[in-house]
Scaffold this motif. Structure first.
Motif, short mmCIF file in Angstrom:
data_model
loop_
_atom_site.label_atom_id
_atom_site.label_comp_id
_atom_site.label_asym_id
_atom_site.label_seq_id
_atom_site.Cartn_x
_atom_site.Cartn_y
_atom_site.Cartn_z
N MET A 206 0.82 -1.20 0.00
CA MET A 206 0.00 0.00 0.00
C MET A 206 0.86 1.26 0.00
O MET A 206 1.00 1.94 1.01
N ILE A 207 1.45 1.55 -1.13
CA ILE A 207 2.29 2.75 -1.27
C ILE A 207 1.73 3.71 -2.32
O ILE A 207 2.43 4.60 -2.78
N GLY A 208 0.45 3.54 -2.67
CA GLY A 208 -0.12 4.32 -3.76
C GLY A 208 -1.08 5.41 -3.39
O GLY A 208 -1.62 6.10 -4.26
N ARG A 209 -1.33 5.64 -2.09
CA ARG A 209 -2.34 6.63 -1.69
C ARG A 209 -1.74 7.59 -0.66
O ARG A 209 -2.26 7.75 0.45
N TYR A 210 -0.66 8.23 -1.04
CA TYR A 210 0.02 9.17 -0.15
C TYR A 210 -0.93 10.28 0.31
O TYR A 210 -1.69 10.84 -0.49
N GLN A 211 -0.87 10.57 1.61
CA GLN A 211 -1.67 11.64 2.20
C GLN A 211 -0.71 12.60 2.90
O GLN A 211 -0.03 12.22 3.86
N GLU A 212 -0.65 13.83 2.40
CA GLU A 212 0.33 14.78 2.90
C GLU A 212 0.19 15.02 4.40
O GLU A 212 1.18 15.22 5.10
N GLN A 213 -1.03 15.00 4.91
CA GLN A 213 -1.21 15.29 6.33
C GLN A 213 -0.61 14.20 7.21
O GLN A 213 -0.25 14.45 8.37
N ASN A 214 -0.49 13.00 6.68
CA ASN A 214 0.07 11.89 7.45
C ASN A 214 1.51 11.57 7.07
O ASN A 214 2.32 11.19 7.91
#
Length: 314
Positions: A206-214
């Motif tokens: 699961m490296i495809g849904r980067y969330q900047e806040q996290n």
């Protein structure tokens, strides 16, 4: 991925990638791999079903294309049986394969790079987080077509960069992760090269849904005293957080339990996790590219270290 991970974050880094690093990953390859693996025709890559076997064939095809040596028990394959335990099914025993390719640089030690290629199919053997989604196709674009795309791109990079590194590489597409890390556990119990020869293991799930806040979670930082040296001065265009623990709901855990240093790259949970809505068009390819560039930097720095020591984190 079999569970959402929570860990104490001990470092937050933010900067920009060099143009030299950005030239190392081919984003077109990433999109091609994920679109294929997460397409409806793969039927959710359920262990023991045709879609999962096609995914294994796909990984093997690219291992061959990149000139990796077969390092399974029969060619590139290491076959095993996996049991479905969440629900009762007549065909609860499923056949699966680890797909294993070796880049031999004539070195004494080897870096393992892994990602699991299976997913939930139609959600009928358990694991779906959508109570109304059972019977609907779970394409698993983030979980874990994204990690497999990363696996294949790192294999391409190191096999074709015209450099002979100081370490060998073992690239593994794991089967039956969703049934309880079965493939990676089988490999570590039946290794096709001595575990004592492994420098460390990198896992992508699961490296495809980067969330900047996290930010990107990099788990396993505490499993070797060498990792602080390896990360010293590393920067990225994305935020990344370093967590000490070596355990967690993915395949690096099997290696950690065999006293092998590990890192697990993971962009975190989201509303589509283990649901029919985890589809390819939601992948953040720009951030995925940056994650792989960071992984290349980490791997390259790790090859400047002697054989890495191991330490327990809990």
């Amino acid at each position: 991925m079999i569970g959402i991970l929570y860990a104490t974050l001990i470092c937050l880094c933010f900067s920009s990638l060099s143009q030299h690093a950005m030239a190392q990953v081919n984003p077109k390859n990433l999109k091609k791999h994920i679109k294929f693996l997460a397409s409806d025709k793969m039927k959710g890559r359920e262990t023991g079903r045709a879609g999962s076997h096609k995914a294994a064939d796909y990984v093997e095809k690219y291992f061959k294309k990149y000139g990796l040596q077969a390092m399974g028990e029969k060619g590139y394959r290491q076959s095993f049986d996996a049991k479905i335990r969440r629900v009762k099914l007549v065909d609860s025993i499923r056949r699966s394969d680890n797909v294993i390719g070796y880049l031999d640089n004539g070195a004494p030690y080897t870096i393992v790079v892994g990602a699991h290629y299976d997913h939930l199919g139609y959600g009928e053997f358990g694991g779906s987080r959508d109570s109304l989604g059972v019977g609907k196709l779970h394409n698993g674009a983030d979980d874990n077509a994204s990690g497999v795309a990363g696996l294949l791109e790192l294999a391409r990079h190191y096999a074709t960069n015209k450099e002979k590194e100081a370490f060998n590489f073992l690239f593994i597409g794991f089967g039956a992760e969703e049934l309880g890390l079965v493939g990676s556990r089988y490999f570590t119990e039946n290794p096709t090269l001595p575990l004592s020869n492994i420098h460390w293991m990198l896992n992508m799930d699961m490296i495809g849904r980067y969330q900047e806040q996290n930010g990107l979670a990099i788990i396993g930082y505490g499993t070797s005293t060498a990792f602080p040296k390896i990360f010293d001065g590393l920067t990225s265009s994305i935020k990344f957080n370093l967590s000490k623990d070596g355990n967690g709901g993915s395949d690096q855990t099997s290696f950690y339990r065999k006293n092998i240093p590990v890192l697990f790259f993971h962009t975190g949970g989201h509303d589509d996790y283990h649901k029919p809505t985890d589809d390819e068009f939601k992948i953040d390819y720009r951030s995925l590219e940056a994650i792989l560039q960071l992984e290349i930097d980490v791997i390259d720095n790790s090859m400047k270290q002697p054989k890495m020591d191991f330490q327990w984190t809990n």
